[in-house]
Design an enzyme around this catalytic site. Structure first.
Site, short mmCIF file in Angstrom:
data_model
loop_
_atom_site.label_atom_id
_atom_site.label_comp_id
_atom_site.label_asym_id
_atom_site.label_seq_id
_atom_site.Cartn_x
_atom_site.Cartn_y
_atom_site.Cartn_z
CD GLU A 53 -39.98 5.37 88.01
OE1 GLU A 53 -40.18 5.55 86.79
OE2 GLU A 53 -39.91 4.23 88.53
CG HIS A 84 -44.55 -6.59 95.82
ND1 HIS A 84 -45.63 -5.88 95.33
CD2 HIS A 84 -43.44 -6.02 95.26
CE1 HIS A 84 -45.19 -4.93 94.52
NE2 HIS A 84 -43.87 -5.00 94.46
N GLY A 128 -32.27 3.52 86.58
CA GLY A 128 -31.85 2.47 87.50
C GLY A 128 -30.61 1.75 87.01
CB SER A 160 -40.67 -2.76 95.40
OG SER A 160 -40.39 -1.76 94.44
CG ASP A 169 -40.26 -4.86 89.33
OD1 ASP A 169 -40.41 -5.59 88.33
OD2 ASP A 169 -41.21 -4.44 90.02
CG HIS A 173 -36.31 -0.30 87.04
ND1 HIS A 173 -35.12 -0.94 87.34
CD2 HIS A 173 -36.20 0.12 85.76
CE1 HIS A 173 -34.33 -0.92 86.26
NE2 HIS A 173 -34.97 -0.28 85.30
#
Length: 272
Positions: free
Chosen positions: A109, A18, A135, A91, A155, A41
Site C-alpha cells: 500500500e 471479494h 504495487g 481483501s 485491485d 493495492h
C-alpha cells in the site's frame, strides 16, 4: 493518492470481487503445499460501515447489506467471513483469515495512513508482511515467491486514465516473473470500449489461459458511472472456472437486478 476506499467499502463491486477472491484463495487449500498471496493495492484492511465516510455515500446499503438480507447459499463462505471478521473486511483481511499456518501474505500500500492501519491490524500475524511501496513495483520486487504456488491479487483505484494500460503491463511483467502463478485483477466497467481494448491488449501479449468474469449493474453506456466491474484471472484453478459464473450470478441476484442491462458474463479471453 486521492482515492480512499472507505467511501465505497461494501458496495456492489466489493461484494463481487471479494466473493470471487474467497473462492480463489480457497482453491489453494485443496493441496497441502504452502502458498503465497501478494495483494498489490491492499488499502486499510478493514472499514467501518457506520463511519461518516461510508455513510456519506451509502453504497453499502445497496451492496453488502442487501447480500446479508438475501443470503444466497453459494455465498455462505464469503458472508460468513464478513460476519466473523467484523466491520467490512478488505481483501487483505479476507485473505489472512483463510491462510493456513505455513501460508504467507504480502500486502502493498502506498498511502501512508492506510499503511499505518494495515500494520496496526496485522502486527500479531507473522504470516503477513506489510510493505509501503507501489504495487506495480512489487510485481517485480516480490516475485517469484519462495513458495512454488500462489496468487497475485491486483485491485488498483483506477484514478489514472492510463490505468488499464498499466494493469496490462503489470500483468505481463508479473507473469514473466511468476509464470505458473494465478493472477487476478479487478477492473471497472463504465463503457465497453475500454474493456474491449484491455482484453485485446492481453490477447496480443500471447498470455495463455485467461478468464474474465463480469457483472453489469446496469447497461454500461454512461462514462461517468461505475456501471459494472470485472475480475480477470490468468491461470484460473479449475474449481474456480466452474464456480465463477455461479458466484457472479448469485451476487447480482442478491443485490437485485434493479436496472435495465443488469447481468453477468464469463468470457474466455485466451485458451489454456
Amino acid at each position: 493518492m486521492n482515492y480512499r476506499h472507505a467511501y465505497h467499502a461494501g458496495n456492489f463491486a466489493d461484494c463481487f470481487k471479494h466473493a470471487l477472491l474467497v473462492a480463489l484463495v480457497d482453491s489453494f487449500a485443496r493441496k497441502p503445499a504452502p502458498y503465497f498471496v501478494l495483494d498489490t493495492h491492499a488499502g486499510a484492511g478493514h472499514y467501518d460501515l457506520t463511519a461518516e465516510t461510508a455513510l456519506r455515500t451509502g453504497e453499502a446499503d445497496s451492496g453488502i447489506r442487501r447480500l446479508f438480507a438475501a443470503r444466497p447459499p453459494i455465498l455462505a463462505r464469503y458472508l460468513g467471513l464478513v460476519e466473523a471478521l467484523g466491520l467490512y473486511p478488505g481483501s487483505p483481511a479476507l485473505i489472512q483469515a483463510l491462510l493456513r499456518p505455513a501460508d504467507r501474505l504480502a500486502c502493498c500500500e502506498i498511502h501512508p495512513e492506510e499503511v499505518v492501519l494495515l500494520r496496526r491490524h496485522f502486527h500479531r500475524y507473522p504470516q503477513v508482511e506489510v510493505h509501503k511501496r507501489s504495487g506495480w513495483e512489487a510485481l517485480g520486487a516480490l516475485l517469484p515467491p519462495k513458495e512454488k504456488r500462489g496468487l497475485v491479487f491486483i485491485d488498483p483505484p483506477f484514478e489514472d486514465p492510463d490505468e488499464f494500460a498499466a494493469l496490462a503491463a503489470g500483468l505481463s511483467r508479473g507473469r514473466g516473473r511468476f509464470g505458473h502463478g494465478v493472477f487476478a485483477a479487478w477492473y471497472p466497467i463504465k463503457q465497453r470500449a475500454a474493456v474491449r481494448t484491455f482484453h485485446a491488449t492481453l490477447r496480443a501479449a500471447d498470455i495463455p489461459d485467461i478468464l474474465a468474469v463480469e457483472l453489469y449493474h446496469r447497461e454500461p453506456t454512461n462514462a461517468e458511472r461505475l456501471n459494472g466491474c470485472g475480475l480477470l484471472v490468468i491461470n484460473p484453478p479449475h474449481p474456480f472456472v466452474e464456480q465463477s459464473g455461479l458466484i457472479a450470478a448469485a451476487v447480482l441476484d442478491g443485490l437485485g437486478r434493479d436496472e435495465a442491462g443488469a447481468g453477468t458474463a464469463v468470457i474466455r479471453i485466451a485458451d489454456e
